[in-house]
Design a protein around this motif. Sequence first.
Motif, PDB file in Angstrom:
ATOM      1  N   LYS A  93      24.020  -7.046 -29.285  1.00 24.18           N
ATOM      2  CA  LYS A  93      22.992  -8.096 -29.307  1.00 24.18           C
ATOM      3  C   LYS A  93      21.823  -7.668 -30.189  1.00 24.18           C
ATOM      4  O   LYS A  93      21.286  -8.457 -30.955  1.00 24.18           O
ATOM      5  CB  LYS A  93      22.506  -8.388 -27.882  1.00 24.18           C
ATOM      6  N   GLY A  94      21.433  -6.405 -30.055  1.00 27.10           N
ATOM      7  CA  GLY A  94      20.339  -5.903 -30.882  1.00 27.10           C
ATOM      8  C   GLY A  94      20.692  -5.937 -32.357  1.00 27.10           C
ATOM      9  O   GLY A  94      19.853  -6.260 -33.201  1.00 27.10           O
TER      10      GLY A  94
ATOM     11  N   HIS B 161      24.643  -3.760 -19.630  1.00 34.36           N
ATOM     12  CA  HIS B 161      23.587  -2.798 -19.958  1.00 34.36           C
ATOM     13  C   HIS B 161      22.520  -2.763 -18.861  1.00 34.36           C
ATOM     14  O   HIS B 161      22.765  -2.279 -17.809  1.00 34.36           O
ATOM     15  CB  HIS B 161      22.993  -3.100 -21.336  1.00 34.36           C
TER      16      HIS B 161
ATOM     17  N   VAL C 198      22.117   1.223 -29.560  1.00 33.73           N
ATOM     18  CA  VAL C 198      21.820  -0.210 -29.608  1.00 33.73           C
ATOM     19  C   VAL C 198      23.113  -0.958 -29.305  1.00 33.73           C
ATOM     20  O   VAL C 198      24.203  -0.481 -29.632  1.00 33.73           O
ATOM     21  CB  VAL C 198      21.228  -0.597 -30.986  1.00 33.73           C
TER      22      VAL C 198
ATOM     23  N   MET D  88      15.889  -8.573 -26.519  1.00 30.62           N
ATOM     24  CA  MET D  88      16.888  -9.422 -25.890  1.00 30.62           C
ATOM     25  C   MET D  88      17.259  -8.993 -24.479  1.00 30.62           C
ATOM     26  O   MET D  88      18.028  -9.663 -23.817  1.00 30.62           O
ATOM     27  CB  MET D  88      18.111  -9.522 -26.782  1.00 30.62           C
TER      28      MET D  88
ATOM     29  N   VAL E 201      15.484  -3.620 -21.641  1.00 32.40           N
ATOM     30  CA  VAL E 201      15.560  -2.217 -22.065  1.00 32.40           C
ATOM     31  C   VAL E 201      14.699  -1.954 -23.296  1.00 32.40           C
ATOM     32  O   VAL E 201      14.053  -0.934 -23.423  1.00 32.40           O
ATOM     33  CB  VAL E 201      17.024  -1.830 -22.347  1.00 32.40           C
TER      34      VAL E 201
ATOM     35  N   CYS F 209      15.495  -1.568 -26.735  1.00 33.91           N
ATOM     36  CA  CYS F 209      15.955  -0.487 -27.610  1.00 33.91           C
ATOM     37  C   CYS F 209      15.192  -0.510 -28.935  1.00 33.91           C
ATOM     38  O   CYS F 209      14.809  -1.572 -29.435  1.00 33.91           O
ATOM     39  CB  CYS F 209      17.442  -0.673 -27.925  1.00 33.91           C
TER      40      CYS F 209
HETATM   41  S1  SF4 Z   1      20.048  -3.639 -28.032  1.00 35.11           S
HETATM   42 FE1  SF4 Z   1      21.169  -4.422 -26.232  1.00 35.11          FE
HETATM   43  S2  SF4 Z   1      20.670  -2.990 -24.564  1.00 35.11           S
HETATM   44 FE2  SF4 Z   1      19.157  -2.681 -26.209  1.00 35.11          FE
HETATM   45  S3  SF4 Z   1      17.428  -4.034 -25.682  1.00 35.11           S
HETATM   46 FE3  SF4 Z   1      18.764  -5.175 -27.054  1.00 35.11          FE
HETATM   47  S4  SF4 Z   1      20.111  -6.334 -25.704  1.00 35.11           S
HETATM   48 FE4  SF4 Z   1      19.196  -4.698 -24.449  1.00 35.11          FE
END
Ligand code: SF4
Length: 440
Positions: free
Chosen positions: A45-46, A174, A42, A10, A13, A15
């Motif tokens: 959103k993750g 982020h 995390v 999403m 990055v 994660c």
């Molecule tokens: S958990 Fe949050 S910071 Fe990590 S990749 Fe997903 S959206 Fe980006």
Amino acid sequence: MSWKKTTCVMCAVQCGLEVEVEGNRIVKVRPDKDSPVSQGYVCRKGMKVAYHQHNADRVLYPLKKVGSEFERISWDQAINEIAAKLKSVLQQHGPRSLASVGGGGEFNFYPLRFMAMFVHALGSRYQYSSANQEFAGRYWAHGLTMGSQMLDLTPDYENTEMLMAVGWNGMMSHHIPQARRVLTRISKDPDKLLVVIDPRLSETAKIANIHLALRPGTDALLLKSMIAIILKEGLHNQEYINKHVDGFNEILPWFTGFDVDGALRTCELEYGQVLKVCREFAKRRSCLRDDLGILMNRHSALNSYLLVILLAICGRIGVPGGDYLGGGKLYSDPNDPKTWRTAVTNIPAIAGMFPPNVMPEEIANDRPDRLRAAFVLASNPLRSYADTTAYEEAFRRLDLRLPTTSCPAGRPMNPGPRRRWTQFYLLGLSPETAPTTQAP
Ligand code: SF4
């Protein structure tokens, strides 16, 4: 039931996640402590990835517009019909009639490159991307100062003694691995400084050691003042400049005698506070991070240019604790006749991309070389780009529209009311083909 390792898609990055899968559905999510990128970090959103992966609005198979409704068709039919229409458009009107559009939507970090390469292979260079509007000023400034429009300046968060966040609310947006951990760690370390330049008392400004709450839209004045102060106080790194910087003497007159007091009054900042930040930035192992707060604001290209000057005169590019260089080598030279320009608005590519704001004009005209076919990837231009009415009217004039939701856990291109404007064919991936639930 089994736990699988995967990544969140999403944001860029990516994660590490672990998902518990039952019958090819995600039933539980937890951070992956083994991920070298996120180390168990995390964001929310993750943790909500299952909501997106199994959302009822997702498009799971090809749809074709028949009359005012969409009908489900097979992949074979979709691919054959699209190929025939595309061939006809290209044969009649050439590759300049074709464009891709996307970028900036969630989940498009994986497939975007494939769409660009596909359209490129068909002979078109028209890649409309929100990145071209968000980062055009930065691309432009980095191209002129460092030779590549795709070169990024990335802070060395681990080794820095001072992070200056300019227009970046990392605690919420982020955009870097473990953003909250990194920012909190720097702000709490008695030997380090977190400085935030932002008109708002943002979540990041709240934890900052110093917050410069400038008047909105005055970033360029502040940055120019900081450079002028550093030069006047003799805080610049002459040794680094002699070794790594060209043209230093040519830019000096821009800052000598600059009315810093007047500029800072306009910024609504106190001289003493800005002086303190300048001194710290020049003497520490400092770095800076910009973001859309200035990149999508007034004087965005100038801001990016001034940031490079600030870093360069303080000797903070390519050194431990400073900003290191990453990204590719790409320079779309507007003076090179081979660099494509838009037909109507005469905008040259920057970093190989074109700004979506001019796309409606490039479609809705009567020129023989107007745009006639568009591949739309993981974005909804008729709602997310400026002047939605112009987009709606222009997209009605396309011969072929191809919105796709090819991202694995993609927010759906809602096939509800919006579809009547956007879609001729609508392509989606089914959960069975979505790699999010597959073990790497
Ligand atoms: S958990 Fe949050 S910071 Fe990590 S990749 Fe997903 S959206 Fe980006």
